[in-house]
Write an enzyme that holds these catalytic residues in place. Sequence first.
Site, mmCIF file in Angstrom:
data_model
loop_
_atom_site.group_PDB
_atom_site.id
_atom_site.type_symbol
_atom_site.label_atom_id
_atom_site.label_comp_id
_atom_site.label_asym_id
_atom_site.label_seq_id
_atom_site.Cartn_x
_atom_site.Cartn_y
_atom_site.Cartn_z
ATOM 1 N N THR A 81 0.868 -1.160 0.000
ATOM 2 C CA THR A 81 0.000 0.000 0.000
ATOM 3 C C THR A 81 0.912 1.219 0.000
ATOM 4 O O THR A 81 2.114 1.097 -0.236
ATOM 5 C CB THR A 81 -0.889 -0.024 1.258
ATOM 6 O OG1 THR A 81 -1.748 1.112 1.248
ATOM 7 C CG2 THR A 81 -0.035 0.032 2.516
ATOM 8 N N LYS A 93 -6.267 2.209 6.838
ATOM 9 C CA LYS A 93 -4.903 1.824 7.180
ATOM 10 C C LYS A 93 -4.192 2.842 8.055
ATOM 11 O O LYS A 93 -3.009 2.691 8.352
ATOM 12 C CB LYS A 93 -4.092 1.597 5.902
ATOM 13 C CG LYS A 93 -4.710 0.556 4.965
ATOM 14 C CD LYS A 93 -3.965 0.480 3.665
ATOM 15 C CE LYS A 93 -4.656 -0.456 2.691
ATOM 16 N NZ LYS A 93 -3.992 -0.484 1.381
ATOM 17 N N GLY A 97 0.032 4.717 10.949
ATOM 18 C CA GLY A 97 -0.299 4.115 9.662
ATOM 19 C C GLY A 97 0.521 2.854 9.474
ATOM 20 O O GLY A 97 1.643 2.757 9.977
ATOM 21 N N SER A 152 4.424 -0.229 -0.750
ATOM 22 C CA SER A 152 4.936 -0.484 -2.092
ATOM 23 C C SER A 152 5.080 0.788 -2.918
ATOM 24 O O SER A 152 5.943 0.881 -3.784
ATOM 25 C CB SER A 152 4.006 -1.470 -2.821
ATOM 26 O OG SER A 152 2.679 -0.945 -2.869
#
Length: 229
Positions: free
Chosen positions: A44, A76, A95, A174
Amino acid sequence: MMNSILRKQMSSKVVAQMQAIRTTSAASSFHSSVPSAANEYHGTTILCVRKNGKVCMMGDGMVSMGNMIVKPNATKIRRILPKGIDDPQKGTLVGFAGATADAFTLLERLEGKLDEYPGQLSRSCVELAKGWRTDKYLRRLEASLIVADENVSLELTGNGDVLEMNDGVVSVGSGSPFALAAARALMSVEEMSAEEVASKAMNVAADMCVYTNKEFLILNIDASEAKEE
């Protein structure tokens, strides 16, 4: 003479058959590993920007498994409030990227450390990282965390690292290389707020990372003036 020729032909056939068996075995073992890799949850993008007296944390909502989107609007990022305090500006932003169950396990541990060391985010994170690194159970957890309060923004990893960036920008996931590069480039634009920098950087990451979408969640707190000076 004929017997020797036949022996050579037979031996060459045996060698060829053995090579074929090895090739087939290697191919089958390779293909058997593909489904397990495809079942891993991919990353994410979580970004935190500290600028002009504000701290902004943004995260996308995509959850993917292989080439399939499982959920487009997952949450998230979180706001953790100290016990007995209802002011959201006094909270801690968190996060995570990685396995969801692992991340929530670490969030629970972090809340416990914050209760143990109230108002000391850096010490709480160091204590969490020590346990994450040395505990036989915790060391198996696969996730990365960003935590931020009014004083400091930190990145925590399973290697025992607690990192504070000197430019006020932290990112994991990512798409973090794209978001981090874009945010750092925009930090020099004085008229842009922390949220505007984060929003533009996350849009860049979403355009470049296939595991990041544009279903952003945004949380803000006020930064300490003493830290900004």
